[in-house]
Design an enzyme around this catalytic site. Structure first.
Site, PDB file in Angstrom:
ATOM      1  N   ARG A  45       8.790  48.993   0.861  1.00  0.00           N
ATOM      2  CA  ARG A  45       9.687  49.277   1.981  1.00  0.00           C
ATOM      3  C   ARG A  45      10.870  48.325   1.903  1.00  0.00           C
ATOM      4  NH1 ARG A  45       9.785  44.580   3.029  1.00  0.00           N
ATOM      5  NH2 ARG A  45      10.974  45.149   4.864  1.00  0.00           N
ATOM      6  N   GLY A  46      11.825  48.523   2.832  1.00  0.00           N
ATOM      7  CA  GLY A  46      13.066  47.772   2.738  1.00  0.00           C
ATOM      8  C   GLY A  46      14.089  48.644   2.023  1.00  0.00           C
ATOM      9  N   ALA A  47      15.291  48.762   2.612  1.00  0.00           N
ATOM     10  CA  ALA A  47      16.242  49.775   2.142  1.00  0.00           C
ATOM     11  C   ALA A  47      16.556  49.694   0.637  1.00  0.00           C
ATOM     12  CB  ALA A  47      17.518  49.694   2.982  1.00  0.00           C
ATOM     13  N   ARG A  88      11.756  58.993   3.822  1.00  0.00           N
ATOM     14  CA  ARG A  88      12.148  58.175   4.978  1.00  0.00           C
ATOM     15  C   ARG A  88      13.637  58.443   5.250  1.00  0.00           C
ATOM     16  NH1 ARG A  88      10.212  52.173   5.278  1.00  0.00           N
ATOM     17  NH2 ARG A  88      10.346  52.689   7.498  1.00  0.00           N
ATOM     18  N   ASP A 238      19.521  48.824   7.183  1.00  0.00           N
ATOM     19  CA  ASP A 238      19.078  50.056   6.526  1.00  0.00           C
ATOM     20  C   ASP A 238      20.231  51.026   6.314  1.00  0.00           C
ATOM     21  OD1 ASP A 238      16.501  48.944   7.803  1.00  0.00           O
ATOM     22  OD2 ASP A 238      15.904  50.383   6.250  1.00  0.00           O
ATOM     23  N   ASN A 248      18.963  48.780  11.759  1.00  0.00           N
ATOM     24  CA  ASN A 248      17.997  47.891  11.100  1.00  0.00           C
ATOM     25  C   ASN A 248      16.693  47.978  11.889  1.00  0.00           C
ATOM     26  OD1 ASN A 248      17.384  45.947   9.001  1.00  0.00           O
ATOM     27  ND2 ASN A 248      17.319  44.404  10.614  1.00  0.00           N
ATOM     28  N   LYS A 249      15.711  47.262  11.432  1.00  0.00           N
ATOM     29  CA  LYS A 249      14.366  47.298  12.024  1.00  0.00           C
ATOM     30  C   LYS A 249      14.404  47.205  13.548  1.00  0.00           C
ATOM     31  CE  LYS A 249      11.289  47.914  10.475  1.00  0.00           C
ATOM     32  NZ  LYS A 249      10.708  49.293  10.508  1.00  0.00           N
TER      33      LYS A 249
HETATM   34  O1  MRU Z   1      10.589  49.903   7.841  1.00  0.00           O
HETATM   35  P1  MRU Z   1      11.042  48.945   6.787  1.00  0.00           P
HETATM   36  O2  MRU Z   1      10.108  47.805   6.563  1.00  0.00           O
HETATM   37  O3  MRU Z   1      11.430  49.656   5.515  1.00  0.00           O
HETATM   38  O4  MRU Z   1      12.368  48.325   7.389  1.00  0.00           O
HETATM   39  C1  MRU Z   1      13.033  47.351   6.666  1.00  0.00           C
HETATM   40  C2  MRU Z   1      14.198  46.781   7.380  1.00  0.00           C
HETATM   41  O5  MRU Z   1      14.523  47.155   8.470  1.00  0.00           O
HETATM   42  C3  MRU Z   1      15.009  45.777   6.619  1.00  0.00           C
HETATM   43  O6  MRU Z   1      15.547  44.826   7.477  1.00  0.00           O
HETATM   44  C4  MRU Z   1      16.145  46.510   5.899  1.00  0.00           C
HETATM   45  O7  MRU Z   1      15.648  47.578   5.150  1.00  0.00           O
HETATM   46  C5  MRU Z   1      16.904  45.623   5.032  1.00  0.00           C
HETATM   47  S1  MRU Z   1      16.014  45.166   3.601  1.00  0.00           S
HETATM   48  C6  MRU Z   1      16.979  44.204   2.623  1.00  0.00           C
END
Ligand code: MRU
Length: 348
Positions: A45-47, A88, A238, A248-249
């Site tokens: 996970r993470g963009a 996603r 994201d 973002n999250k």
């Molecule tokens: O749901 P996730 O864990 O994929 O969400 C991740 C985030 O919100 C991160 O802050 C974002 O993707 C930036 S990662 C460099």
């Protein structure tokens, strides 16, 4: 460097982030559909990491294809692109990476390359996307490090670290670069309900690097700010709309409002692949809603009564007026973001 995701002998290998920090388990994925499922289930996970994984997944799809002839291979590849795009919806790096893979695939097909040659080309592109992402993180880290005080207490939310990227991290890349440059940075990591990316992943990877880390639950952040404990906030993104609104999250917006109230700078760190100039503002960003079980359960234990309604958006949008700067590999974008983001993407 943390092995977030790697291409290895026609397999995609990634650490299963759902099992961290308790167990460091690596999974080997052999098909594009397995990679798509890993993205959906948040094994990765993470963009930016999602983008890299999707590119590698598509490369797997082409390499392993049994399609007879170029037309059949193209039909299969575009079907896999759709599958990958359906995993996603919020992180724009996913769609950016798919578009890049489509670009090289169609150019190779137009040039009359054989399926074997096309496979080599898409694998090379996926590896390039990975390498470029790490380079972007290092470059934006260097730009962002200058923004942090020499003795700084920095709050971050979720995990925007090596685990969320090809390696090194965005928000955590800024922190890493500051520490590598000799600054004494103490990090406060929001736990980040409900998936606990902050306590499970951010704390884990920062401690591995010997960086001073304190975990707080999300509701404790207000007390940290009111006690004057936070000097700066750095988070990832994201998707960043053309006007600078940042998805973002979930919980990031709350942190941004607190930062504004307490006159603490709120920075967003992201590669230009996270900037979506085609989306005018945050209202146009699709926000993923995830399974209610993430809220009602911690691991396998139910922590909420049966029958309660649950709302579980995975992201929120922070309006651009709360953002002091957007740290990219091309430098730091400042308001007005309409101009500075377009200029950064133009140079990208
Ligand atoms: O749901 P996730 O864990 O994929 O969400 C991740 C985030 O919100 C991160 O802050 C974002 O993707 C930036 S990662 C460099």
């Amino acid at each position: 460097m943390l092995p977030t995701v790697a291409w290895k002998d026609d397999r995609v290998v990634m650490v299963d982030q759902r099992k961290l920090p308790g167990r460091e388990v690596y999974v080997e994925l052999r098909t594009a559909r397995e990679v798509a499922r890993a993205i959906e289930k948040m094994v990765i996970r993470g963009a930016p990491a999602i983008g890299v994984a999707a590119a590698m997944g598509l490369a797997l799809g082409v390499t392993k294809s049994r399609a007879k002839g170029s037309a059949a291979l193209a039909a299969e590849f575009y079907r896999l692109c759709d599958t990958m795009a359906g995993t996603r919806p919020t992180a724009v790096n996913l769609f950016w990476a798919i578009d890049r893979m489509k670009g090289v695939f169609s150019a190779a097909a137009r040039a009359g390359r054989s399926p074997a040659e096309i496979a080599g080309i898409v694998v090379a592109e996926a590896r390039r996307i990975h390498d470029e992402d790490v380079a972007c993180c290092r470059a934006l880290g260097a730009h962002g490090a200058a923004l942090l005080p020499d003795d700084g207490r920095v709050l971050t939310h979720c995990n925007a670290g090596a685990l969320a990227t090809g390696g090194y991290g965005t928000a955590l890349g800024v922190i890493r670069a500051a520490v590598e440059g000799g600054k004494r940075i103490a990090v406060y990591a929001d736990e980040t309900r409900p998936f606990l990316q902050g306590s499970r992943l951010t704390a884990w990877e920062l401690l591995r690097d010997g960086i001073d880390t304190t975990i707080v639950t999300d509701g404790m952040a207000g007390s940290l700010f009111s006690g004057g404990t936070i000097d700066a906030v750095v988070v990832g993104a994201d998707r960043i709309a053309a006007n600078g609104d940042v998805a973002n999250k979930i919980g990031t917006y709350t942190v941004a409002v607190l930062a504004r109230e307490h006159e603490v700078p709120f920075y967003v760190a992201a590669p230009t692949s996270t900037i979506d100039l085609a989306t005018a503002d945050g209202g146009g960003i699709p926000i993923e809603e995830r399974n209610s079980r993430e809220v009602t359960h911690v691991g396998t234990s139910r922590v909420a009564p049966e029958g309660a309604g649950v709302w579980n958006p995975a992201f929120d949008v922070t309006p651009h007026r709360f953002v002091a700067g957007i740290i990219t590999e091309r430098g730091i974008c400042r308001p007005p973001y309409g101009e500075s983001l377009a200029a950064a993407c133009d140079r990208a």
